[in-house]
Design a protein around this motif. Sequence first.
Motif, PDB file in Angstrom:
ATOM      1  N   VAL A   1      69.933  57.722  65.996  1.00  0.00           N
ATOM      2  CA  VAL A   1      70.245  56.978  67.127  1.00  0.00           C
ATOM      3  C   VAL A   1      68.737  56.860  67.975  1.00  0.00           C
ATOM      4  O   VAL A   1      68.757  55.865  68.796  1.00  0.00           O
ATOM      5  CB  VAL A   1      71.110  57.439  68.153  1.00  0.00           C
ATOM      6  CG1 VAL A   1      72.649  57.570  67.561  1.00  0.00           C
ATOM      7  CG2 VAL A   1      70.811  58.991  68.776  1.00  0.00           C
ATOM      8  N   TYR A   2      67.782  57.644  67.580  1.00  0.00           N
ATOM      9  CA  TYR A   2      66.520  57.757  68.306  1.00  0.00           C
ATOM     10  C   TYR A   2      65.471  56.767  67.732  1.00  0.00           C
ATOM     11  O   TYR A   2      65.241  56.656  66.451  1.00  0.00           O
ATOM     12  CB  TYR A   2      66.006  59.456  68.235  1.00  0.00           C
ATOM     13  CG  TYR A   2      66.547  60.028  69.110  1.00  0.00           C
ATOM     14  CD1 TYR A   2      66.485  59.755  70.504  1.00  0.00           C
ATOM     15  CD2 TYR A   2      67.577  61.059  68.900  1.00  0.00           C
ATOM     16  CE1 TYR A   2      67.275  60.691  71.336  1.00  0.00           C
ATOM     17  CE2 TYR A   2      68.297  61.698  69.662  1.00  0.00           C
ATOM     18  CZ  TYR A   2      68.050  61.719  70.994  1.00  0.00           C
ATOM     19  OH  TYR A   2      68.964  62.250  71.899  1.00  0.00           O
ATOM     20  N   ARG A   3      65.076  55.978  68.539  1.00  0.00           N
ATOM     21  CA  ARG A   3      63.976  54.885  67.893  1.00  0.00           C
ATOM     22  C   ARG A   3      62.725  55.993  67.519  1.00  0.00           C
ATOM     23  O   ARG A   3      62.243  56.876  68.337  1.00  0.00           O
ATOM     24  CB  ARG A   3      63.396  54.063  69.192  1.00  0.00           C
ATOM     25  CG  ARG A   3      64.490  52.939  69.411  1.00  0.00           C
ATOM     26  CD  ARG A   3      64.125  51.941  70.334  1.00  0.00           C
ATOM     27  NE  ARG A   3      63.929  52.342  71.810  1.00  0.00           N
ATOM     28  CZ  ARG A   3      65.005  52.561  72.540  1.00  0.00           C
ATOM     29  NH1 ARG A   3      66.307  51.732  72.375  1.00  0.00           N
ATOM     30  NH2 ARG A   3      65.079  52.931  73.798  1.00  0.00           N
ATOM     31  N   GLY A   4      62.105  55.500  66.237  1.00  0.00           N
ATOM     32  CA  GLY A   4      60.706  55.993  65.916  1.00  0.00           C
ATOM     33  C   GLY A   4      60.960  57.351  65.152  1.00  0.00           C
ATOM     34  O   GLY A   4      60.439  57.736  64.420  1.00  0.00           O
ATOM     35  N   MET A   5      62.329  57.817  65.052  1.00  0.00           N
ATOM     36  CA  MET A   5      62.775  59.049  64.304  1.00  0.00           C
ATOM     37  C   MET A   5      63.339  58.404  62.899  1.00  0.00           C
ATOM     38  O   MET A   5      64.430  58.282  62.744  1.00  0.00           O
ATOM     39  CB  MET A   5      63.684  60.004  64.868  1.00  0.00           C
ATOM     40  CG  MET A   5      63.048  60.823  66.048  1.00  0.00           C
ATOM     41  SD  MET A   5      64.351  61.795  66.905  1.00  0.00           S
ATOM     42  CE  MET A   5      64.441  63.008  65.660  1.00  0.00           C
ATOM     43  N   ASP A   6      62.378  57.948  61.999  1.00  0.00           N
ATOM     44  CA  ASP A   6      62.707  57.191  61.066  1.00  0.00           C
ATOM     45  C   ASP A   6      62.570  57.874  59.566  1.00  0.00           C
ATOM     46  O   ASP A   6      63.492  58.307  58.785  1.00  0.00           O
ATOM     47  CB  ASP A   6      61.843  55.963  60.744  1.00  0.00           C
ATOM     48  CG  ASP A   6      62.046  55.009  62.033  1.00  0.00           C
ATOM     49  OD1 ASP A   6      63.134  55.025  62.686  1.00  0.00           O
ATOM     50  OD2 ASP A   6      60.989  54.231  62.499  1.00  0.00           O
ATOM     51  N   VAL A   7      61.240  58.420  59.520  1.00  0.00           N
ATOM     52  CA  VAL A   7      61.022  58.948  58.088  1.00  0.00           C
ATOM     53  C   VAL A   7      61.843  60.524  58.003  1.00  0.00           C
ATOM     54  O   VAL A   7      62.340  60.813  57.005  1.00  0.00           O
ATOM     55  CB  VAL A   7      59.494  59.526  58.015  1.00  0.00           C
ATOM     56  CG1 VAL A   7      58.986  60.159  56.673  1.00  0.00           C
ATOM     57  CG2 VAL A   7      58.572  58.027  57.984  1.00  0.00           C
ATOM     58  N   GLY A   8      61.874  61.049  58.962  1.00  0.00           N
ATOM     59  CA  GLY A   8      62.400  62.629  59.158  1.00  0.00           C
ATOM     60  C   GLY A   8      63.886  62.621  59.265  1.00  0.00           C
ATOM     61  O   GLY A   8      64.442  63.689  59.004  1.00  0.00           O
ATOM     62  N   THR A   9      64.433  61.361  59.308  1.00  0.00           N
ATOM     63  CA  THR A   9      66.023  61.184  59.494  1.00  0.00           C
ATOM     64  C   THR A   9      66.432  60.400  57.979  1.00  0.00           C
ATOM     65  O   THR A   9      67.759  60.269  57.846  1.00  0.00           O
ATOM     66  CB  THR A   9      66.500  60.602  60.561  1.00  0.00           C
ATOM     67  OG1 THR A   9      65.895  59.291  60.826  1.00  0.00           O
ATOM     68  CG2 THR A   9      66.080  61.351  61.856  1.00  0.00           C
ATOM     69  N   ALA A  10      65.497  60.103  57.344  1.00  0.00           N
ATOM     70  CA  ALA A  10      65.955  59.290  56.075  1.00  0.00           C
ATOM     71  C   ALA A  10      66.800  58.137  56.481  1.00  0.00           C
ATOM     72  O   ALA A  10      67.673  57.719  55.910  1.00  0.00           O
ATOM     73  CB  ALA A  10      66.714  59.919  55.096  1.00  0.00           C
ATOM     74  N   LYS A  11      66.194  57.426  57.665  1.00  0.00           N
ATOM     75  CA  LYS A  11      66.990  56.253  58.185  1.00  0.00           C
ATOM     76  C   LYS A  11      66.562  54.978  57.328  1.00  0.00           C
ATOM     77  O   LYS A  11      65.586  54.703  56.839  1.00  0.00           O
ATOM     78  CB  LYS A  11      66.155  55.718  59.612  1.00  0.00           C
ATOM     79  CG  LYS A  11      66.950  54.868  60.136  1.00  0.00           C
ATOM     80  CD  LYS A  11      66.249  54.396  61.716  1.00  0.00           C
ATOM     81  CE  LYS A  11      66.359  55.562  62.729  1.00  0.00           C
ATOM     82  NZ  LYS A  11      65.892  55.356  63.839  1.00  0.00           N
ATOM     83  N   LEU A  12      67.529  54.365  57.064  1.00  0.00           N
ATOM     84  CA  LEU A  12      67.513  53.236  55.977  1.00  0.00           C
ATOM     85  C   LEU A  12      66.748  52.021  56.787  1.00  0.00           C
ATOM     86  O   LEU A  12      67.243  51.552  57.702  1.00  0.00           O
ATOM     87  CB  LEU A  12      68.846  52.745  55.481  1.00  0.00           C
ATOM     88  CG  LEU A  12      68.879  51.873  54.117  1.00  0.00           C
ATOM     89  CD1 LEU A  12      68.336  52.493  53.021  1.00  0.00           C
ATOM     90  CD2 LEU A  12      70.252  51.332  54.002  1.00  0.00           C
ATOM     91  N   PRO A  13      65.655  51.449  56.167  1.00  0.00           N
ATOM     92  CA  PRO A  13      64.854  50.409  56.707  1.00  0.00           C
ATOM     93  C   PRO A  13      65.800  49.193  56.681  1.00  0.00           C
ATOM     94  O   PRO A  13      66.254  48.934  55.643  1.00  0.00           O
ATOM     95  CB  PRO A  13      63.281  50.419  55.907  1.00  0.00           C
ATOM     96  CG  PRO A  13      63.650  51.278  54.649  1.00  0.00           C
ATOM     97  CD  PRO A  13      64.879  52.255  54.951  1.00  0.00           C
ATOM     98  N   GLU A  14      65.157  48.451  57.429  1.00  0.00           N
ATOM     99  CA  GLU A  14      65.755  46.977  57.553  1.00  0.00           C
ATOM    100  C   GLU A  14      65.925  46.271  56.119  1.00  0.00           C
ATOM    101  O   GLU A  14      67.131  45.740  55.777  1.00  0.00           O
ATOM    102  CB  GLU A  14      65.193  45.932  58.619  1.00  0.00           C
ATOM    103  CG  GLU A  14      65.912  44.753  58.895  1.00  0.00           C
ATOM    104  CD  GLU A  14      66.962  44.651  59.804  1.00  0.00           C
ATOM    105  OE1 GLU A  14      67.983  44.016  59.277  1.00  0.00           O
ATOM    106  OE2 GLU A  14      67.069  45.776  60.649  1.00  0.00           O
ATOM    107  N   ALA A  15      64.898  46.339  55.472  1.00  0.00           N
ATOM    108  CA  ALA A  15      64.692  45.842  54.103  1.00  0.00           C
ATOM    109  C   ALA A  15      65.520  46.386  52.872  1.00  0.00           C
ATOM    110  O   ALA A  15      65.742  45.756  52.055  1.00  0.00           O
ATOM    111  CB  ALA A  15      63.096  45.803  53.520  1.00  0.00           C
ATOM    112  N   GLY A  16      66.174  47.567  53.322  1.00  0.00           N
ATOM    113  CA  GLY A  16      66.875  48.131  52.460  1.00  0.00           C
ATOM    114  C   GLY A  16      68.442  47.999  52.723  1.00  0.00           C
ATOM    115  O   GLY A  16      69.185  48.836  51.891  1.00  0.00           O
ATOM    116  N   ARG A  17      68.741  47.171  53.466  1.00  0.00           N
ATOM    117  CA  ARG A  17      70.194  47.421  54.198  1.00  0.00           C
ATOM    118  C   ARG A  17      71.112  46.226  53.409  1.00  0.00           C
ATOM    119  O   ARG A  17      72.125  45.850  53.976  1.00  0.00           O
ATOM    120  CB  ARG A  17      70.275  47.332  55.699  1.00  0.00           C
ATOM    121  CG  ARG A  17      69.579  48.464  56.450  1.00  0.00           C
ATOM    122  CD  ARG A  17      69.514  48.229  57.767  1.00  0.00           C
ATOM    123  NE  ARG A  17      68.630  49.210  58.230  1.00  0.00           N
ATOM    124  CZ  ARG A  17      68.454  49.289  59.865  1.00  0.00           C
ATOM    125  NH1 ARG A  17      68.712  48.241  60.560  1.00  0.00           N
ATOM    126  NH2 ARG A  17      67.603  50.243  60.040  1.00  0.00           N
TER     127      ARG A  17
END
Length: 308
Positions: free
Chosen positions: A43-59
Motif C-alpha cells: 500500500v506504500y508508494r515507493g516500496m516497490d523492489v523490496g515488496t516484489a510489487k508487480l510493475p504496471e507493465a507486468g499486470r
Amino acid sequence: MSRPRPRPVVALVGATASGKTGLSLDLAERLGGEVVNTDAMQVYRGMDVGTAKLPEAGRRGIRHHLLDLFEVTEPATVALFQGWAREAIADIRDRDATPVLVGGSALYTRAILDRFEFPGTDDSLRRELEVELERIGSHALHERLAGVDPEAAAQILPDNGRRVVRALEVVALTGRPFSASLPRLEYADPLTVQIGVDIDRPTLDERIARRVEEMFASGFVEEVEALLTRGLAEGRTASRAIGYREVMGYLAGDRSLAEAIEQTTVATRRFARRQDSWFRKDPRIVWIAHDDPDRVDKAVGAVERLGD
C-alpha cells in the motif's frame, strides 16, 4: 426480474515467493476479474523492489486495487484495510467482475473475508503503552502479554511492538483476551473461496534466496535510501517491513551489505513459515501444488464448484 447471482470472492493465499502473483493474473484473466492487493506493505508508494510489487507493465492490463495508497510516514491498520478492501470488492462485483485477492498478509486476508468486528480504541491507554514500549522494549511487553493472553502472545512476534501494544490495549479495554477478537472461521459472504499455493520448503527456501538476491541487484538499497529522505525511519508501519529494516541497518553502518542480504533472507524464510502455519490452520482452503501444470484449471474448478 431477479438480479443475477453476484460474482464470487476469490482469495489466493500462501507463503511469499510461492507463485501467488502469477496465478492471480491467470485467474483474473480466466474469470473476468480484477486484482485486490492484500499485502500490508504494497500500500506504500515507493516500496516497490523490496515488496516484489508487480510493475504496471507486468499486470497484463488487469486492473489492480489497493496499491500505492500511502506515504511511508503514514500508519496503516487492519481495520482501515478491511474497509478499503470490502469497498473495492463491492465495486468490482457491482461491475460484474470477479475480485481476486492476493497477498501474503494472513491477518489482513482473514479480516477481509471473515466476520471480524474490531474492538474499540483508547488513545490515552494506547499512549501509555507506547511510552512503556519505548522505555522497556517490546520483548518485556510481550512477556506481559503472555501472562494475560498466552494464545495471542503465541501468534505475535516479540519484536512486533505495535501489535503487542494493540493486544494489551484490547485486553485492558474489553477484559477479554485479544485472541477472542481475532476473526472467526466464518465468511462474511458465503460466495467466497480461498485457493492456497502449496510448495515444499526446500523449493521455497531456494526461491526466497533468489528473490532477495534479485532485489538487491535491482536497486533495493537505492530504493531504501530514497525512502529515508521521505521519512521511512519515522513510519510506524513501513519501517518494520522485512528487508527495509535490514537495509536501514546497513546504511547506518550497523552491518555489512552481505549481512543485510543474509538477514533479509533469514527473516523472509521465517516469515514464510509463519504464513504457512497460519494458513494451514484454515480447513476451508483448497490447496493446489505450485508446479501443477493444471493449477489454473483446478483453481477455476474450485471457484465454479461454489454453491454446488
